[in-house]
Write an enzyme that holds these catalytic residues in place. Structure first.
Site, PDB file in Angstrom:
ATOM      1  N   ASP A 229       6.869 -12.845   4.974  1.00 34.37           N
ATOM      2  CA  ASP A 229       6.547 -12.112   5.957  1.00 34.37           C
ATOM      3  C   ASP A 229       5.493 -11.091   6.093  1.00 34.37           C
ATOM      4  O   ASP A 229       4.948 -11.072   7.332  1.00 34.37           O
ATOM      5  CB  ASP A 229       7.851 -10.961   5.972  1.00 34.37           C
ATOM      6  CG  ASP A 229       9.052 -11.686   6.325  1.00 34.37           C
ATOM      7  OD1 ASP A 229       9.271 -12.840   6.623  1.00 34.37           O
ATOM      8  OD2 ASP A 229      10.033 -11.232   5.744  1.00 34.37           O
ATOM      9  N   GLY A 230       4.554 -10.900   5.259  1.00 34.42           N
ATOM     10  CA  GLY A 230       3.312 -10.104   5.417  1.00 34.42           C
ATOM     11  C   GLY A 230       2.182 -11.091   6.181  1.00 34.42           C
ATOM     12  O   GLY A 230       1.546 -10.419   6.919  1.00 34.42           O
TER      13      GLY A 230
ATOM     14  N   GLU B 244       7.511  -1.687  11.639  1.00 37.20           N
ATOM     15  CA  GLU B 244       7.742  -0.137  11.867  1.00 37.20           C
ATOM     16  C   GLU B 244       6.328   0.325  11.959  1.00 37.20           C
ATOM     17  O   GLU B 244       5.303  -0.129  11.643  1.00 37.20           O
ATOM     18  CB  GLU B 244       8.387   0.553  10.813  1.00 37.20           C
ATOM     19  CG  GLU B 244       7.640   0.514   9.361  1.00 37.20           C
ATOM     20  CD  GLU B 244       7.351  -0.749   8.488  1.00 37.20           C
ATOM     21  OE1 GLU B 244       6.543  -1.223   8.279  1.00 37.20           O
ATOM     22  OE2 GLU B 244       8.652  -1.456   8.520  1.00 37.20           O
TER      23      GLU B 244
ATOM     24  N   ARG C  66       9.755  18.521   8.297  1.00 43.89           N
ATOM     25  CA  ARG C  66       9.026  18.989   7.029  1.00 43.89           C
ATOM     26  C   ARG C  66       9.246  17.677   6.209  1.00 43.89           C
ATOM     27  O   ARG C  66      10.519  17.713   5.695  1.00 43.89           O
ATOM     28  CB  ARG C  66       9.126  20.237   6.701  1.00 43.89           C
ATOM     29  CG  ARG C  66       8.526  21.425   7.358  1.00 43.89           C
ATOM     30  CD  ARG C  66       9.007  22.910   6.852  1.00 43.89           C
ATOM     31  NE  ARG C  66       8.122  23.771   7.777  1.00 43.89           N
ATOM     32  CZ  ARG C  66       8.218  24.419   8.951  1.00 43.89           C
ATOM     33  NH1 ARG C  66       9.617  24.023   9.378  1.00 43.89           N
ATOM     34  NH2 ARG C  66       7.563  25.267   9.261  1.00 43.89           N
TER      35      ARG C  66
ATOM     36  N   ALA D 221      11.825  11.230   2.649  1.00 42.58           N
ATOM     37  CA  ALA D 221      11.740  12.688   1.968  1.00 42.58           C
ATOM     38  C   ALA D 221      11.432  13.815   2.593  1.00 42.58           C
ATOM     39  O   ALA D 221      10.661  14.633   2.397  1.00 42.58           O
ATOM     40  CB  ALA D 221      10.564  12.477   0.600  1.00 42.58           C
TER      41      ALA D 221
END
EC number: 2.7.1.23
Length: 270
Positions: free
Chosen positions: A49-50, A127, A152, A189
């Site tokens: 895929d890369g 993405e 944040r 995160a």
């Protein structure tokens, strides 16, 4: 004899891919296909895929007239329909391939605006992400004209439906079928406590909406466009939208989306 269909092959650096590309090139030359790296009709990706993503960005500004076909030589090929053992089937499929029956996947348009007025525009198949190099990223997130939140955390990922199975999935995003014309925002995160709050879950944003991230004025932002990474400073805003641009895949041996997902992540179901 072949009717002169123009093709170009792009591979990765693995020995298996090099051998496969060389073998396929010889077969295509024997069948009188035309090799054209400037204006190909079909770009054949040999690798994973890369490699396909790299091929797409090499022809990012010709997507309205280029179709792609993937031959995978590794363990995971979500965008590839053939393996290195199917090379004669690839040639047969290229003979039968009809541009009118191409499979189209939506791309996200990413417009980066800088404080000096300069802009860059890219399109992504999987993405785009924004994050800071080492510190907490702070940025306002707007959905169309509405200020949705002040984020944040480490960063944000905005993915296409086909890209929902890539990095997005690894950070807890949902898998979305390409027929759903939408973008997905997934937090990387995020910081959530009694002082700072974000939504804390992935968002599916409708086709007609835009997502705009206005980051705090720092000088160490890292942006990715699929597998491409760039360092920027003085970013004013980043706008994500679905502008109708698509990538076209030759409809040769197209595997249905949910079958791809099952084979890629689940395997044999007993």
């Amino acid at each position: 004899m072949n009717f002169g269909k123009k093709v170009w092959l792009i591979g990765n650096s693995s020995e298996k891919s090099k051998k496969t590309l060389n073998k396929l090139s010889k077969i295509l030359k024997a069948e009188h296909f035309v090799f054209d790296d400037i204006n190909p009709e079909i770009v054949i990706s040999v690798g994973g895929d890369g490699t396909l993503l790299r091929a797409m960005h090499m022809y990012e500004y010709q997507l309205d007239r280029v179709r792609f076909l993937g031959v995978h030589t590794g363990h995971l090929g979500f965008y590839t329909d053939f393996t290195d053992e199917d090379l004669f089937e690839v040639v047969e499929a290229l003979y039968d391939e009809n541009p009118a029956q191409a499979i189209h996947y939506p791309l996200i348009r990413v417009q980066v605006s800088f404080t000096d007025g300069y802009q860059i525009v890219r399109h992504v198949l999987n993405e785009a992400t924004i994050r800071r190099a080492s510190k907490t990223m702070v940025g306002d997130v707007r959905i169309s004209d509405y200020l949705f939140e002040r984020f944040r955390g480490d960063g944000l990922s905005i993915s296409t439906p086909t890209g929902s199975t890539a990095y997005n999935k690894s950070i807890g995003g949902a898998v979305v079928h390409p027929r759903v014309k939408a973008m997905q925002v997934a937090e990387i995160a995020s910081l959530n406590n009694v002082v700072y709050r974000t939504l804390g879950s992935p968002m599916i944003v409708a086709e007609k909406d835009t997502i705009t991230v206005c980051p705090a004025p720092e000088d160490d932002y890292s942006l990715t466009f699929d597998q491409l990474t760039f360092e920027y400073k003085n970013i004013k805003s980043i706008e994500f939208s679905l502008d109708g641009t698509t990538i076209s895949f030759a409809n040769c041996a197209h595997t249905p989306f949910w079958e791809r997902v099952s084979k890629s992540f689940i395997g044999e179901v007993e």
